[in-house]
Write a protein that holds these residues in place. Structure first.
Motif, PDB file in Angstrom:
ATOM      1  N   HIS A  10     -22.641 -71.472   1.438  1.00 33.16           N
ATOM      2  CA  HIS A  10     -23.354 -72.745   1.502  1.00 33.16           C
ATOM      3  C   HIS A  10     -22.505 -73.747   2.279  1.00 33.16           C
ATOM      4  O   HIS A  10     -21.277 -73.764   2.139  1.00 33.16           O
ATOM      5  N   ALA A  11     -23.161 -74.576   3.058  1.00 33.97           N
ATOM      6  CA  ALA A  11     -22.432 -75.608   3.814  1.00 33.97           C
ATOM      7  C   ALA A  11     -23.031 -76.982   3.507  1.00 33.97           C
ATOM      8  O   ALA A  11     -23.762 -77.546   4.321  1.00 33.97           O
ATOM      9  N   PRO A  12     -22.734 -77.531   2.328  1.00 34.28           N
ATOM     10  CA  PRO A  12     -23.273 -78.848   1.984  1.00 34.28           C
ATOM     11  C   PRO A  12     -22.737 -79.919   2.935  1.00 34.28           C
ATOM     12  O   PRO A  12     -21.648 -79.750   3.508  1.00 34.28           O
ATOM     13  N   VAL A  13     -23.505 -81.013   3.077  1.00 27.39           N
ATOM     14  CA  VAL A  13     -23.050 -82.088   3.969  1.00 27.39           C
ATOM     15  C   VAL A  13     -22.635 -83.334   3.177  1.00 27.39           C
ATOM     16  O   VAL A  13     -22.253 -84.331   3.757  1.00 27.39           O
ATOM     17  N   LEU A  21     -24.452 -77.752  -6.116  1.00 28.56           N
ATOM     18  CA  LEU A  21     -24.296 -76.301  -5.939  1.00 28.56           C
ATOM     19  C   LEU A  21     -23.321 -75.728  -6.968  1.00 28.56           C
ATOM     20  O   LEU A  21     -23.544 -74.653  -7.516  1.00 28.56           O
ATOM     21  N   LEU A  22     -22.247 -76.478  -7.214  1.00 32.23           N
ATOM     22  CA  LEU A  22     -21.261 -76.019  -8.207  1.00 32.23           C
ATOM     23  C   LEU A  22     -21.888 -75.883  -9.590  1.00 32.23           C
ATOM     24  O   LEU A  22     -21.556 -74.980 -10.355  1.00 32.23           O
ATOM     25  N   PRO A  28     -19.299 -69.731  -8.539  1.00 34.76           N
ATOM     26  CA  PRO A  28     -19.002 -70.292  -7.219  1.00 34.76           C
ATOM     27  C   PRO A  28     -17.497 -70.422  -6.964  1.00 34.76           C
ATOM     28  O   PRO A  28     -16.705 -70.471  -7.909  1.00 34.76           O
ATOM     29  N   VAL A  29     -17.136 -70.484  -5.698  1.00 34.95           N
ATOM     30  CA  VAL A  29     -15.763 -70.829  -5.337  1.00 34.95           C
ATOM     31  C   VAL A  29     -15.854 -71.832  -4.188  1.00 34.95           C
ATOM     32  O   VAL A  29     -16.758 -71.756  -3.352  1.00 34.95           O
ATOM     33  N   VAL A  51     -19.994 -69.026  -2.119  1.00 37.52           N
ATOM     34  CA  VAL A  51     -18.857 -69.749  -1.543  1.00 37.52           C
ATOM     35  C   VAL A  51     -19.388 -71.064  -0.984  1.00 37.52           C
ATOM     36  O   VAL A  51     -20.345 -71.075  -0.196  1.00 37.52           O
ATOM     37  N   ILE A  52     -18.771 -72.157  -1.431  1.00 34.84           N
ATOM     38  CA  ILE A  52     -19.232 -73.482  -1.002  1.00 34.84           C
ATOM     39  C   ILE A  52     -18.215 -74.061  -0.018  1.00 34.84           C
ATOM     40  O   ILE A  52     -17.115 -74.462  -0.407  1.00 34.84           O
TER      41      ILE A  52
END
Lengths: 277, 157
Positions: A10-13, A21-22, A28-29, A51-52
């Motif tokens: 995931h590529a949060p902005v 997401l967490l 998650p990591v 993976v974040i």
């Protein structure tokens, strides 16, 4: 055969999106520069589902400078810290530590956030940040708070689930010095390291912070050693007396004789360096 | 799977890759750029070095999905037409290549250095190449090659 087992990336902005997401993902990591996390994934049995990556969260990048403090975004790389004119002017010891950590390509990738949040015992920056009185801005999955580096490193379990957003350094006029002791070549992982910071006033020092990285546990604050330097005239500082104070501080740490010997010698060297600043 | 747009050596590639694929795997196994080598895969040896936006980084420690938006250069992108880059030529002239396995990483790390510091000292070169291991040459000839390349590039510019 792929090197890594697969996961969802995931590529949060934004930090809020990353926190959502967490909360939502099963295992998650958080991925900063990748130099620790991706290496760990090559070996771990406790594999993440998600993976974040924090790379696209713009506010986590860069250095913000004001009259009272300097805030370093957690995704700022060690190379950027080492070459930053602001950091070199106000926190030269941090620039020096960042420049000496690891190797050039790793410094281009590794971030200050990853260096602190990885909680690896042997990393360089936490002891220096502690000596400079830095604070960690922490967005946990439950609460947001500002913590000392010591308190941040002590977080565990659910409390440690979140995003380290920035490191804030107060401009308190401290002079700092740092020494990392490696066994063979400079780029090796240190076996011990010491950071020393104090405010110089004529022949005395105030507000002394002496922090040791034993590389076997979290950084240790040497209260007795700091007190020795604060209560003794600079001209009367003696290496043997400082070493005695250091041994007293580390009595409970069960540190082996070799590391203790190195630390005593390193402290003497560091104090000489501090006197010259 | 993710669809990524990669800029490698000035060419744009649109690829479907697993989320966990490393950049080194994409470069070698999908794009056939074999100058980037597999070795320690832990970030210690530097033979997987590529340039990302001009900085030497390790493709064994970067996800391909995270390389999107960066300009990636491998050793294959350094050659200008049929002529070698001055750094490559200097490595040959100075005898800085023996088995050649570390050479692509060494050359790219040298390029990253010379782009930001055109006339480095020996110490600056050694510091800049601290992430690239060579088990053959003992580094002396490599450092001489970078010094020589810096002089030639200065004359040319």
């Amino acid at each position: 055969m792929p090197i890594l087992k697969d996961f969802r990336y995931h590529a949060p902005v934004s930090v809020d999106e990353a926190l959502a997401l967490l909360r939502k993902c099963e295992k998650p990591v958080v991925l900063a520069g990748g130099t620790f996390v991706l290496n760990t994934l090559k070996k771990t049995a406790a594999y993440p589902t998600d993976v974040i990556g924090l790379r696209k969260i713009a506010p986590l990048h860069g250095i913000r400078d004001t009259a009272r403090e300097t805030a370093i975004g957690s995704m700022t790389t060690l190379a950027e810290i080492a070459s930053s004119p602001v950091i070199r002017e106000h926190f030269a010891v941090l620039a020096e530590a960042a420049a000496r950590a690891a190797t050039t390509p790793l410094r281009h990738m590794a971030t200050i956030g990853g260096n602190v949040a990885s909680r690896f015992f042997w990393v360089d920056l936490p002891v220096v940040l502690m000596a400079l009185g830095a604070k960690a801005a922490w967005s946990g999955v439950k609460t947001k708070k500002t913590l000392t580096i010591e308190d941040f490193l002590a977080l565990t379990g659910q409390e440690a689930r979140g995003i380290l957003t920035e490191i804030v350094l107060p401009k308190s006029g401290l002079t700092g010095v740092y020494f990392r002791h490696t066994q063979t070549i400079e780029v090796d992982v240190p076996i011990v390291a010491i950071a020393f910071a104090a405010r110089r006033q004529a022949d005395a020092v105030k507000d002394v912070r002496c922090i040791v990285n034993t590389t076997l546990s979290r950084p240790v604050r040497l209260a007795g050693t700091a007190s020795y330097f604060e209560t003794t005239d600079i001209k009367k500082w003696k290496a043997a007396e400082a070493a005695e104070a250091l041994r007293g501080d580390l009595q409970q740490s069960k540190l082996d004789d070799y590391r203790l010997h190195c630390l005593c010698a390193d402290l003497e060297l560091l104090i000489g360096k501090f006197k010259q600043t | 799977m993710k669809t990524v747009t990669l800029d490698v050596n000035g060419k744009v590639f649109c690829l479907d890759v697993p989320d966990g694929e490393l950049l080194i795997e994409t470069l070698r196994d999908r794009l056939g750029l074999l100058g980037t080598k597999y070795s320690c895969l832990e970030g210690d040896c530097g033979v997987c070095t590529v340039l990302a936006d001009g900085k030497n980084v390790l493709s064994c420690l970067m996800l391909t999905v995270e390389a999107e938006g960066r300009k990636i250069m491998t050793i294959e992108g350094l050659t200008q037409g049929s002529s070698l880059h001055p750094i490559q030529q200097a490595f040959i002239d100075e005898g800085a290549v023996q088995c050649g396995f570390c050479t692509p990483g060494m050359v790219l790390a040298s390029k990253s250095l010379l782009d930001r510091c055109p006339l480095p000292t020996k110490e600056e070169i050694a510091h800049a190449l601290d992430g690239n291991l060579c088990r053959c040459t003992g580094y002396v000839r490599i450092i001489n090659a970078v010094l020589s390349a810096a002089q030639k590039m200065k004359k040319t510019s």
